[in-house]
Scaffold this active site. Structure first.
Site, PDB file in Angstrom:
ATOM      1  CG  ASP A  73      21.431   4.936   7.618  1.00  0.00           C
ATOM      2  OD1 ASP A  73      22.657   4.680   6.983  1.00  0.00           O
ATOM      3  OD2 ASP A  73      20.471   5.214   6.675  1.00  0.00           O
ATOM      4  CB  CYS A 129      37.319 -16.983   5.870  1.00  0.00           C
ATOM      5  SG  CYS A 129      36.026 -16.418   5.722  1.00  0.00           S
ATOM      6  CB  CYS A 136      29.865 -10.884  -3.311  1.00  0.00           C
ATOM      7  SG  CYS A 136      29.177  -9.483  -3.936  1.00  0.00           S
ATOM      8  CB  CYS A 180      22.236  -8.190  -0.724  1.00  0.00           C
ATOM      9  SG  CYS A 180      23.108  -9.547  -1.241  1.00  0.00           S
ATOM     10  CB  CYS A 183      28.312 -10.664   1.901  1.00  0.00           C
ATOM     11  SG  CYS A 183      27.882  -9.119   2.240  1.00  0.00           S
ATOM     12  CB  CYS A 187      29.907 -13.904   7.562  1.00  0.00           C
ATOM     13  SG  CYS A 187      31.496 -13.702   8.681  1.00  0.00           S
TER      14      CYS A 187
HETATM   15  S1  SF4 Z   1      25.345  -7.082   0.248  1.00  0.00           S
HETATM   16 FE1  SF4 Z   1      27.279  -8.195  -0.069  1.00  0.00          FE
HETATM   17  S2  SF4 Z   1      27.003 -10.181  -0.982  1.00  0.00           S
HETATM   18 FE2  SF4 Z   1      25.165  -8.601  -1.483  1.00  0.00          FE
HETATM   19  S3  SF4 Z   1      25.823  -7.639  -3.504  1.00  0.00           S
HETATM   20 FE3  SF4 Z   1      26.388  -6.386  -1.744  1.00  0.00          FE
HETATM   21  S4  SF4 Z   1      28.447  -7.071  -1.057  1.00  0.00           S
HETATM   22 FE4  SF4 Z   1      27.847  -8.641  -2.500  1.00  0.00          FE
HETATM   23  S1  SF4 Z   2      33.556 -10.785   6.821  1.00  0.00           S
HETATM   24 FE1  SF4 Z   2      33.403 -13.025   7.475  1.00  0.00          FE
HETATM   25  S2  SF4 Z   2      33.166 -14.150   5.478  1.00  0.00           S
HETATM   26 FE2  SF4 Z   2      34.232 -12.086   5.127  1.00  0.00          FE
HETATM   27  S3  SF4 Z   2      36.360 -12.473   5.237  1.00  0.00           S
HETATM   28 FE3  SF4 Z   2      35.594 -11.821   7.486  1.00  0.00          FE
HETATM   29  S4  SF4 Z   2      34.899 -13.854   8.370  1.00  0.00           S
HETATM   30 FE4  SF4 Z   2      35.346 -14.324   6.529  1.00  0.00          FE
END
Ligand code: SF4
Ligand code: SF4
Length: 256
Positions: A73, A129, A136, A180, A183, A187
């Site tokens: 980290d 995608c 988000c 969080c 995202c 996916c």
């Molecule tokens: S962890 Fe991912 S979905 Fe959550 S605020 Fe950050 S970028 Fe956006």
């Molecule tokens: S990280 Fe996952 S959700 Fe984001 S564009 Fe790539 S495949 Fe799609």
């Protein structure tokens, strides 16, 4: 790497030539909870650090003249990109590394060394995608795969002190009080991700914290109550603040 990061790496390991990357799957499943899925088991800094130090102890005798520096980290290396370059997984547009079995629910550890090693092939890209960007809640993901830490809930929920109004509103509406996951959960590469085989991350988990879990605790008492947990490094104050913001929003929504 920026000149500043190169000089940091040079201080840690003069004449560094290679970096080894290891992924540590951590997820135990998508149960409900207000702590991010990465923070529910043991603190990965300790778990990954121990594993990589053990690795170094085993290889060092074969390369007595070389230096091996374990990094978890707090690192000058671009970890997700480096792990992608060495073939450990693919890099997503949300800035996370994905391995074939565990999706992006993996921690990254690295060993920086002055031993010259041949590169391993890697670098497969994500599906592009856009599901992570669309999901988000704060618009923190850029089209070029960058993450804006001033908007990302993972960073904001860990920030100390009073939050600026926009950040406080984002945390009040966030699905977690620490981290969080939105995202990652959106996916498609994470669908069917295998659970971690490491009991440090899958046993003795804490999914959520309530105000009573934090009440009256000093920073030291908090860290003693929850030893080796990733959510304790800032002390109890940011968690108390985040809980209060979310409770206030809930009350306001219930009594507009
Ligand atoms: S962890 Fe991912 S979905 Fe959550 S605020 Fe950050 S970028 Fe956006
Ligand atoms: S990280 Fe996952 S959700 Fe984001 S564009 Fe790539 S495949 Fe799609």
């Amino acid at each position: 790497m920026s000149a500043q990061r190169r000089s940091w790496a040079e201080k840690l390991c003069p004449d560094a030539k290679s970096a080894l990357f290891a992924l540590f799957p951590y997820d135990a499943g998508p149960e409900t909870g207000n702590l991010s899925r990465y923070a529910r088991g043991a603190d990965y800094h300790a778990v990954a650090g121990r594993a990589l130090n053990c690795f170094v102890l085993q290889v060092q005798p074969y390369y007595p003249a070389n230096r091996f520096v374990v990094l978890t980290d707090d690192s000058p290396l671009p970890e997700a990109f480096g792990a992608c370059l060495c073939g450990a997984g693919r890099l997503g547009d949300n800035g996370l590394i994905f391995d074939g079995a565990h999706g992006s629910f993996v921690f990254i550890g690295a060993v920086l060394t002055d031993l010259a090693l041949p590169p391993t092939p890697g670098g497969r890209g994500c599906l592009h995608c856009g599901a992570c960007r669309r999901a988000c809640p704060t618009g923190a993901l850029g089209a070029d795969g960058t993450v804006d830490p001033s908007r990302c809930l993972s960073a904001l929920t860990q920030q100390g002190g009073e939050l600026p109004p926009a950040a406080a509103a984002a945390v009040a509406a966030a699905p977690r009080i620490w981290g969080c996951d939105v995202c990652s959960e959106a996916c498609p590469l994470n669908r069917g991700a295998a659970p971690s085989p490491n009991p440090a991350f899958t046993e003795n988990r804490i999914l959520s914290l309530a105000p009573g879990d934090l009440e009256g605790l000093t920073r030291r008492q908090f860290q003693e109550r929850y030893p080796e947990r990733a959510f304790t490094w800032r002390g109890p104050a940011p968690l108390r603040r985040n809980l209060a913001l979310q409770q206030e929003k809930e009350q306001n929504d219930a009594n507009p």
